[in-house]
Motif scaffolding. Structure first.
Motif, PDB file in Angstrom:
ATOM      1  N   ILE A  58       0.841  -1.186   0.000  1.00 14.18           N
ATOM      2  CA  ILE A  58       0.000   0.000   0.000  1.00 14.18           C
ATOM      3  C   ILE A  58       0.884   1.247   0.000  1.00 14.18           C
ATOM      4  N   GLY A  59       0.289   2.349  -0.378  1.00 11.41           N
ATOM      5  CA  GLY A  59       1.017   3.610  -0.407  1.00 11.41           C
ATOM      6  C   GLY A  59       0.216   4.634  -1.170  1.00 11.41           C
ATOM      7  N   ASP A  60       0.487   5.895  -0.895  1.00  6.24           N
ATOM      8  CA  ASP A  60      -0.201   6.977  -1.585  1.00  6.24           C
ATOM      9  C   ASP A  60       0.267   7.035  -3.035  1.00  6.24           C
ATOM     10  N   ASN A  61      -0.417   7.831  -3.867  1.00  6.83           N
ATOM     11  CA  ASN A  61       0.011   8.009  -5.248  1.00  6.83           C
ATOM     12  C   ASN A  61       1.432   8.568  -5.282  1.00  6.83           C
ATOM     13  N   GLY A  62       2.282   7.960  -6.119  1.00  9.98           N
ATOM     14  CA  GLY A  62       3.665   8.399  -6.214  1.00  9.98           C
ATOM     15  C   GLY A  62       4.585   7.803  -5.172  1.00  9.98           C
ATOM     16  N   ALA A  63       4.079   6.857  -4.378  1.00  8.20           N
ATOM     17  CA  ALA A  63       4.898   6.261  -3.322  1.00  8.20           C
ATOM     18  C   ALA A  63       5.895   5.240  -3.857  1.00  8.20           C
ATOM     19  N   GLY A  64       5.663   4.771  -5.088  1.00  9.13           N
ATOM     20  CA  GLY A  64       6.585   3.801  -5.680  1.00  9.13           C
ATOM     21  C   GLY A  64       6.047   2.392  -5.779  1.00  9.13           C
ATOM     22  N   LYS A  65       4.750   2.204  -5.546  1.00 13.68           N
ATOM     23  CA  LYS A  65       4.172   0.856  -5.601  1.00 13.68           C
ATOM     24  C   LYS A  65       4.327   0.247  -6.998  1.00 13.68           C
ATOM     25  N   SER A  66       3.856   0.963  -8.009  1.00 17.87           N
ATOM     26  CA  SER A  66       3.909   0.442  -9.373  1.00 17.87           C
ATOM     27  C   SER A  66       5.346   0.267  -9.839  1.00 17.87           C
ATOM     28  N   THR A  67       6.215   1.198  -9.475  1.00 24.04           N
ATOM     29  CA  THR A  67       7.619   1.097  -9.861  1.00 24.04           C
ATOM     30  C   THR A  67       8.259  -0.141  -9.249  1.00 24.04           C
ATOM     31  N   LEU A  68       7.940  -0.412  -7.989  1.00 27.28           N
ATOM     32  CA  LEU A  68       8.464  -1.605  -7.318  1.00 27.28           C
ATOM     33  C   LEU A  68       8.027  -2.864  -8.038  1.00 27.28           C
ATOM     34  N   ILE A  69       6.739  -2.946  -8.369  1.00 32.74           N
ATOM     35  CA  ILE A  69       6.221  -4.139  -9.034  1.00 32.74           C
ATOM     36  C   ILE A  69       6.845  -4.305 -10.419  1.00 32.74           C
ATOM     37  N   LYS A  70       7.031  -3.203 -11.126  1.00 28.05           N
ATOM     38  CA  LYS A  70       7.632  -3.283 -12.456  1.00 28.05           C
ATOM     39  C   LYS A  70       9.078  -3.751 -12.381  1.00 28.05           C
ATOM     40  N   CYS A  71       9.777  -3.402 -11.315  1.00 25.93           N
ATOM     41  CA  CYS A  71      11.141  -3.909 -11.132  1.00 25.93           C
ATOM     42  C   CYS A  71      11.138  -5.403 -10.819  1.00 25.93           C
ATOM     43  N   LEU A  72      10.160  -5.840 -10.050  1.00 29.56           N
ATOM     44  CA  LEU A  72      10.078  -7.256  -9.683  1.00 29.56           C
ATOM     45  C   LEU A  72       9.654  -8.137 -10.854  1.00 29.56           C
ATOM     46  N   THR A  73       9.023  -7.538 -11.872  1.00 32.08           N
ATOM     47  CA  THR A  73       8.507  -8.333 -12.990  1.00 32.08           C
ATOM     48  C   THR A  73       9.242  -8.089 -14.303  1.00 32.08           C
ATOM     49  N   GLY A  74      10.330  -7.321 -14.274  1.00 30.72           N
ATOM     50  CA  GLY A  74      11.131  -7.159 -15.470  1.00 30.72           C
ATOM     51  C   GLY A  74      10.718  -6.036 -16.396  1.00 30.72           C
ATOM     52  N   ALA A  75       9.660  -5.301 -16.059  1.00 29.71           N
ATOM     53  CA  ALA A  75       9.260  -4.168 -16.898  1.00 29.71           C
ATOM     54  C   ALA A  75      10.261  -3.025 -16.759  1.00 29.71           C
ATOM     55  N   TYR A  76      10.848  -2.875 -15.567  1.00 26.88           N
ATOM     56  CA  TYR A  76      11.922  -1.923 -15.323  1.00 26.88           C
ATOM     57  C   TYR A  76      13.144  -2.686 -14.842  1.00 26.88           C
ATOM     58  N   THR A  77      14.318  -2.168 -15.154  1.00 31.28           N
ATOM     59  CA  THR A  77      15.561  -2.714 -14.619  1.00 31.28           C
ATOM     60  C   THR A  77      16.106  -1.739 -13.583  1.00 31.28           C
ATOM     61  N   PRO A  78      16.240  -2.148 -12.319  1.00 32.48           N
ATOM     62  CA  PRO A  78      16.721  -1.221 -11.281  1.00 32.48           C
ATOM     63  C   PRO A  78      18.132  -0.721 -11.590  1.00 32.48           C
ATOM     64  N   ASP A  79      18.423   0.492 -11.152  1.00 32.80           N
ATOM     65  CA  ASP A  79      19.775   1.027 -11.296  1.00 32.80           C
ATOM     66  C   ASP A  79      20.749   0.268 -10.400  1.00 32.80           C
ATOM     67  N   SER A  80      20.278  -0.145  -9.245  1.00 39.64           N
ATOM     68  CA  SER A  80      21.103  -0.931  -8.332  1.00 39.64           C
ATOM     69  C   SER A  80      20.191  -1.741  -7.421  1.00 39.64           C
ATOM     70  N   GLY A  81      20.783  -2.693  -6.708  1.00 42.21           N
ATOM     71  CA  GLY A  81      20.011  -3.564  -5.840  1.00 42.21           C
ATOM     72  C   GLY A  81      19.991  -4.986  -6.379  1.00 42.21           C
ATOM     73  N   GLN A  82      19.398  -5.872  -5.599  1.00 39.52           N
ATOM     74  CA  GLN A  82      19.405  -7.291  -5.941  1.00 39.52           C
ATOM     75  C   GLN A  82      18.032  -7.908  -5.747  1.00 39.52           C
ATOM     76  N   ILE A  83      17.603  -8.729  -6.707  1.00 35.69           N
ATOM     77  CA  ILE A  83      16.364  -9.499  -6.606  1.00 35.69           C
ATOM     78  C   ILE A  83      16.744 -10.972  -6.592  1.00 35.69           C
ATOM     79  N   THR A  84      16.157 -11.725  -5.656  1.00 36.80           N
ATOM     80  CA  THR A  84      16.424 -13.156  -5.585  1.00 36.80           C
ATOM     81  C   THR A  84      15.113 -13.931  -5.540  1.00 36.80           C
ATOM     82  N   MET A  85      15.154 -15.158  -6.046  1.00 36.72           N
ATOM     83  CA  MET A  85      14.037 -16.092  -5.928  1.00 36.72           C
ATOM     84  C   MET A  85      14.567 -17.375  -5.299  1.00 36.72           C
ATOM     85  N   ASN A  86      13.981 -17.732  -4.163  1.00 43.09           N
ATOM     86  CA  ASN A  86      14.445 -18.895  -3.393  1.00 43.09           C
ATOM     87  C   ASN A  86      15.943 -18.813  -3.121  1.00 43.09           C
TER      88      ASN A  86
END
Length: 279
Positions: A58-86
Motif C-alpha cells: 500500500i502507499g499513496d500516489n507516487g509512493a513507488g508501488k507500481s515502480t516496485l512491481i515493475k522492477c520485480l517483474t522485469g518491466a523496469y531494470t533497477p539502477d542498483s540492488g538485488q532481486i532473488t528467488m528462493n
C-alpha cells in the motif's frame, strides 16, 4: 505537525503463522534503487515474500508501488540492488523473464481479449498444438484440450459462476472477467501471483468473489502480492502489509498489530514506525 513513532507487534510476523516466516522467502528484493532523471522512483527498497502468504503493498500516489512491481517483474531494470528467488539471484530484463521464472501479474487494465472465448484467453500467448503431424506440420491448435484444462483450472479455483469455456469474455461481468485473469495467473504462475488493484472497478459481490479467490490461491500454497488502495480489502486478506512512502519502505505491519487508521497514518507520514521495526 511532528510525526509520532509506533512499534510493530510480533516483529512484523502474523501471530500463529510464524512457521511460514521461518522458511526462505520465495521472492526478495534488497536495496532497490531506480531513478528517472532527477525523480527518485525507488530509494533503497527491501521486500520479502514468503511461501503461501498474501503480502499487500500500500502507499499513496507516487509512493513507488507500481515502480516496485515493475522492477520485480522485469518491466523496469533497477539502477542498483538485488532481486532473488528462493535465495538465488535473478536478473529480469523483460516481463517474459519473470513469467518463465514463475511470476504472473494481473494488471488493473485486464489483459483479456473480449472477442475470444474463456479458454483462448487463459491460453493467450501459450496456445498448445495438437499432437503428431497435425500440430507439428499443420500447426493446428488443441482447442478441445485447452478447453478441458481451462475448465479444470477454473474449477480448481472454486469459481462457480463460469461454466462454459467456449463463452466469449465480452459476455461476462466485471467480476467474471477478473476471475478469468486470476485463473490464468494461477494456472501458469508456479510461484508468485501479483495482483494490481484487482477489485478497483468491481461491486461489493464481485469484489467478495475476487477476495475469496485470493484466499484460495494462498491456501494452495501460492505466494501473492496484492497492490490495493482499498484498505478494508487489504486488512481482510493480507498476512503482512508492506507500506511504501516517497519511494522508500516505511515499514511492514500486520492486520493484527495495526488497524486501518494506523496503517493510513504511516502511509501518509502522520505516524512513523521505529527505525528497527521499519527496516
Amino acid at each position: 505537525m511532528t510525526a509520532t513513532t509506533m512499534e510493530v507487534a510480533y516483529g512484523g510476523v502474523p501471530a500463529g503463522k510464524e512457521h511460514i516466516y521461518s522458511q526462505e522467502p520465495v521472492l526478495s528484493a534488497r536495496k532497490l534503487v531506480i531513478t528517472f532523471g532527477r525523480v527518485i522512483g525507488l530509494d533503497g527498497v527491501d521486500l520479502d515474500l514468503y511461501p503461501g502468504e498474501v503480502l499487500a503493498v500500500i502507499g499513496d500516489n507516487g509512493a513507488g508501488k507500481s515502480t516496485l512491481i515493475k522492477c520485480l517483474t522485469g518491466a523496469y531494470t533497477p539502477d542498483s540492488g538485488q532481486i532473488t528467488m528462493n535465495g538465488k539471484p535473478v536478473h529480469f530484463k523483460r516481463p517474459q523473464d519473470s513469467r518463465e521464472a514463475g511470476i504472473e501479474t494481473v494488471y488493473q487494465q485486464l489483459a483479456v481479449i473480449p472477442a475470444l472465448d474463456i479458454a483462448s484467453n487463459l491460453y493467450l500467448a501459450r496456445e498448445e498444438r495438437r499432437k503428431g503431424v497435425l500440430g507439428s506440420v499443420f500447426r493446428m491448435l488443441d482447442k478441445k484440450g485447452m478447453e478441458k484444462r481451462a475448465g479444470q483450472s477454473v474449477q480448481d479455483l472454486g469459481i462457480q459462476t463460469i461454466q462454459n469455456m467456449s463463452q466469449a469474455v465480452e459476455t461476462l461481468s466485471g467480476g467474471q472477467r477478473q476471475a478469468v485473469a486470476v485463473a490464468r495467473a494461477a494456472a501458469f504462475g508456479s510461484k508468485v501471483v501479483i495482483l494490481d488493484e484487482p477489485t478497483a472497478a468491481l461491486g461489493v459481490k464481485e469484489s467478495g468473489m475476487v477476495l475469496d479467490m485470493i484466499k484460495q490461491l494462498r491456501d494452495k500454497g501460492l505466494s501473492i502480492i496484492l497492490i490495493s488502495h482499498n484498505m478494508p480489502h487489504v486488512w481482510e486478506v493480507a498476512d503482512r502489509i508492506h507500506i511504501q512512502r516517497l519511494g522508500g519502505r516505511a515499514g511492514v505491519i500486520t492486520p493484527q498489530s495495526h488497524d486501518m487508521g494506523e496503517g493510513v497514518a504511516i502511509m501518509t507520514g502522520a505516524k512513523r514506525l521505529t527505525p528497527e521495526d521499519a527496516a
